[in-house]
Design a protein around this motif. Structure first.
Motif, PDB file in Angstrom:
ATOM      1  N   THR A 112      29.312   0.766  19.725  1.00 34.68           N
ATOM      2  CA  THR A 112      28.717   1.799  18.871  1.00 34.68           C
ATOM      3  C   THR A 112      28.688   1.322  17.429  1.00 34.68           C
ATOM      4  O   THR A 112      27.673   1.441  16.733  1.00 34.68           O
ATOM      5  CB  THR A 112      29.514   3.120  18.978  1.00 34.68           C
ATOM      6  OG1 THR A 112      29.463   3.584  20.326  1.00 34.68           O
ATOM      7  CG2 THR A 112      28.925   4.189  18.066  1.00 34.68           C
ATOM      8  N   ASN A 113      29.802   0.758  16.984  1.00 31.26           N
ATOM      9  CA  ASN A 113      29.858   0.246  15.611  1.00 31.26           C
ATOM     10  C   ASN A 113      29.012  -1.013  15.436  1.00 31.26           C
ATOM     11  O   ASN A 113      28.413  -1.222  14.383  1.00 31.26           O
ATOM     12  CB  ASN A 113      31.312  -0.016  15.210  1.00 31.26           C
ATOM     13  CG  ASN A 113      32.056   1.267  14.898  1.00 31.26           C
ATOM     14  OD1 ASN A 113      31.854   1.874  13.857  1.00 31.26           O
ATOM     15  ND2 ASN A 113      32.892   1.714  15.810  1.00 31.26           N
ATOM     16  N   ALA A 114      28.955  -1.836  16.485  1.00 29.55           N
ATOM     17  CA  ALA A 114      28.133  -3.056  16.417  1.00 29.55           C
ATOM     18  C   ALA A 114      26.662  -2.700  16.238  1.00 29.55           C
ATOM     19  O   ALA A 114      25.960  -3.297  15.411  1.00 29.55           O
ATOM     20  CB  ALA A 114      28.316  -3.883  17.691  1.00 29.55           C
ATOM     21  N   VAL A 115      26.203  -1.717  17.008  1.00 29.93           N
ATOM     22  CA  VAL A 115      24.798  -1.308  16.939  1.00 29.93           C
ATOM     23  C   VAL A 115      24.485  -0.666  15.583  1.00 29.93           C
ATOM     24  O   VAL A 115      23.426  -0.909  14.994  1.00 29.93           O
ATOM     25  CB  VAL A 115      24.474  -0.343  18.111  1.00 29.93           C
ATOM     26  CG1 VAL A 115      23.206   0.440  17.841  1.00 29.93           C
ATOM     27  CG2 VAL A 115      24.332  -1.124  19.410  1.00 29.93           C
ATOM     28  N   ARG A 116      25.448   0.132  15.090  1.00 27.63           N
ATOM     29  CA  ARG A 116      25.237   0.764  13.777  1.00 27.63           C
ATOM     30  C   ARG A 116      25.095  -0.312  12.683  1.00 27.63           C
ATOM     31  O   ARG A 116      24.213  -0.236  11.823  1.00 27.63           O
ATOM     32  CB  ARG A 116      26.407   1.693  13.452  1.00 27.63           C
ATOM     33  CG  ARG A 116      26.233   2.434  12.127  1.00 27.63           C
ATOM     34  CD  ARG A 116      27.399   3.367  11.825  1.00 27.63           C
ATOM     35  NE  ARG A 116      27.333   4.562  12.647  1.00 27.63           N
ATOM     36  CZ  ARG A 116      28.199   4.855  13.619  1.00 27.63           C
ATOM     37  NH1 ARG A 116      29.185   4.016  13.914  1.00 27.63           N
ATOM     38  NH2 ARG A 116      28.088   5.967  14.304  1.00 27.63           N
ATOM     39  N   LEU A 117      25.962  -1.311  12.738  1.00 26.58           N
ATOM     40  CA  LEU A 117      25.896  -2.397  11.751  1.00 26.58           C
ATOM     41  C   LEU A 117      24.641  -3.244  11.937  1.00 26.58           C
ATOM     42  O   LEU A 117      24.010  -3.666  10.967  1.00 26.58           O
ATOM     43  CB  LEU A 117      27.145  -3.279  11.867  1.00 26.58           C
ATOM     44  CG  LEU A 117      28.465  -2.668  11.392  1.00 26.58           C
ATOM     45  CD1 LEU A 117      29.627  -3.580  11.750  1.00 26.58           C
ATOM     46  CD2 LEU A 117      28.430  -2.402   9.896  1.00 26.58           C
ATOM     47  N   ALA A 118      24.290  -3.493  13.198  1.00 30.94           N
ATOM     48  CA  ALA A 118      23.114  -4.316  13.490  1.00 30.94           C
ATOM     49  C   ALA A 118      21.852  -3.699  12.908  1.00 30.94           C
ATOM     50  O   ALA A 118      20.943  -4.409  12.443  1.00 30.94           O
ATOM     51  CB  ALA A 118      22.955  -4.497  15.002  1.00 30.94           C
ATOM     52  N   ALA A 119      21.786  -2.373  12.919  1.00 30.96           N
ATOM     53  CA  ALA A 119      20.594  -1.679  12.413  1.00 30.96           C
ATOM     54  C   ALA A 119      20.442  -1.808  10.904  1.00 30.96           C
ATOM     55  O   ALA A 119      19.358  -1.552  10.363  1.00 30.96           O
ATOM     56  CB  ALA A 119      20.646  -0.202  12.811  1.00 30.96           C
ATOM     57  N   THR A 120      21.502  -2.223  10.225  1.00 24.81           N
ATOM     58  CA  THR A 120      21.396  -2.410   8.774  1.00 24.81           C
ATOM     59  C   THR A 120      21.490  -3.877   8.354  1.00 24.81           C
ATOM     60  O   THR A 120      20.999  -4.256   7.299  1.00 24.81           O
ATOM     61  CB  THR A 120      22.513  -1.621   8.040  1.00 24.81           C
ATOM     62  OG1 THR A 120      23.784  -2.064   8.514  1.00 24.81           O
ATOM     63  CG2 THR A 120      22.385  -0.132   8.304  1.00 24.81           C
ATOM     64  N   ARG A 121      22.110  -4.711   9.221  1.00 18.43           N
ATOM     65  CA  ARG A 121      22.357  -6.103   8.823  1.00 18.43           C
ATOM     66  C   ARG A 121      21.518  -7.142   9.554  1.00 18.43           C
ATOM     67  O   ARG A 121      21.496  -8.291   9.159  1.00 18.43           O
ATOM     68  CB  ARG A 121      23.833  -6.451   9.072  1.00 18.43           C
ATOM     69  CG  ARG A 121      24.825  -5.656   8.252  1.00 18.43           C
ATOM     70  CD  ARG A 121      26.233  -6.071   8.633  1.00 18.43           C
ATOM     71  NE  ARG A 121      27.255  -5.427   7.831  1.00 18.43           N
ATOM     72  CZ  ARG A 121      28.551  -5.618   7.997  1.00 18.43           C
ATOM     73  NH1 ARG A 121      28.982  -6.443   8.950  1.00 18.43           N
ATOM     74  NH2 ARG A 121      29.430  -4.993   7.231  1.00 18.43           N
ATOM     75  N   ARG A 122      20.880  -6.750  10.630  1.00 16.00           N
ATOM     76  CA  ARG A 122      20.204  -7.739  11.487  1.00 16.00           C
ATOM     77  C   ARG A 122      19.162  -8.538  10.696  1.00 16.00           C
ATOM     78  O   ARG A 122      18.565  -8.078   9.730  1.00 16.00           O
ATOM     79  CB  ARG A 122      19.578  -7.041  12.693  1.00 16.00           C
ATOM     80  CG  ARG A 122      18.532  -5.948  12.427  1.00 16.00           C
ATOM     81  CD  ARG A 122      17.276  -6.432  11.883  1.00 16.00           C
ATOM     82  NE  ARG A 122      16.207  -5.501  11.727  1.00 16.00           N
ATOM     83  CZ  ARG A 122      15.064  -5.844  11.159  1.00 16.00           C
ATOM     84  NH1 ARG A 122      14.917  -7.062  10.674  1.00 16.00           N
ATOM     85  NH2 ARG A 122      14.086  -4.979  11.048  1.00 16.00           N
ATOM     86  N   THR A 123      18.979  -9.778  11.137  1.00 16.34           N
ATOM     87  CA  THR A 123      17.935 -10.634  10.563  1.00 16.34           C
ATOM     88  C   THR A 123      16.736 -10.629  11.505  1.00 16.34           C
ATOM     89  O   THR A 123      16.828 -10.162  12.645  1.00 16.34           O
ATOM     90  CB  THR A 123      18.434 -12.084  10.409  1.00 16.34           C
ATOM     91  OG1 THR A 123      18.697 -12.614  11.721  1.00 16.34           O
ATOM     92  CG2 THR A 123      19.706 -12.147   9.573  1.00 16.34           C
TER      93      THR A 123
END
Length: 232
Positions: A112-123
């Motif tokens: 859940t936290n990985a996906v939340r971060l991915a939505a703001t940090r992904r390249t």
């Protein structure tokens, strides 16, 4: 199967023996915080184990931060004090195999936290990798073929896109066992496979759109089956 279980148990026993012996060297002050470990070959001979077995035990200690590798300087004992090292090594030796419910709860929290971060940090490159993993999963699942590795890779790519190395490492440890459990105990039909493919794509779309709330919401939908294992 019995032979495999015995091999795994023996491997764990050897790791425990090596960790215990390293702890003894620290407690007896033959090794102190900050000291470099003896050469791999020398230590393996001293403990009566193979170099590969020694390497695996040291990797475990490194994972928990009790030793650290330095380029051109070898592996050193962490400089955190003898008492702390002794207590932490004792804790590692007493670690039990987690029950399935605990693994599932941990995975839900982490991803859940990985996906939340991915939505703001992904390249852009990471989005391409996630989409590629999703495509590989879809192509097999839609035909009703075994797509365990592809499903695992999709979720690992989500974790990578969080750009948090700790979350990524923990996901690599616990996700394979959870997915394997589901494959052993459940066979999805084509209708369910279509639903899983759609859920994957909605997660991808939300991450691509940099929408953390939607990404988490779609992941929670995807985890409906997992949540059943967390209910009392």
């Amino acid at each position: 199967m019995e032979e495999v279980k015995k091999t795994v148990k023996n491997k764990k026993n050897v790791e425990e023996v090596i960790i215990s012996k390293i702890r003894e060297l620290i407690v007896s002050k033959h090794l102190e915080p900050g000291d470099r470990l003896p050469a791999e070959r020398e230590l393996a001979q001293k403990f009566g184990v193979t170099r590969n077995q020694l390497r695996q035990a040291i990797q475990k200690l490194e994972f928990y931060g009790l030793v650290k590798k330095y380029p051109q300087s070898g592996t050193r004992i962490s400089n955190i004090g003898v008492t702390a090292l002794n207590n932490m090594m004792s804790d590692i030796l007493q670690l039990q195999k987690p029950d399935f419910k605990s693994l599932v709860e941990t995975r839900i929290i982490l991803e859940t936290n990985a996906v939340r971060l991915a939505a703001t940090r992904r390249t852009e490159e990471q989005i391409e990798e996630i989409q590629k993993a999703h495509k590989a999963y879809s192509e097999k699942a839609i035909k009703g073929l075994d797509a365990v590795e592809e499903d695992l890779m999709f979720h690992i790519k989500l974790a990578e896109a969080s750009n948090n190395s700790v979350i990524n490492s923990l996901m690599l440890i616990i996700t394979p066992e959870i997915i394997s459990h589901f494959i052993k105990n459940k066979v999805c039909n084509k209708e369910e496979n279509y639903l899983l493919i759609q859920e994957h794509q909605e997660i991808v779309n939300a991450i691509r759109d940099k929408n953390p709330e939607k990404a988490v919401a779609h992941l929670q939908d995807h985890f409906k089956e997992l949540h059943k294992y967390c209910e009392d």
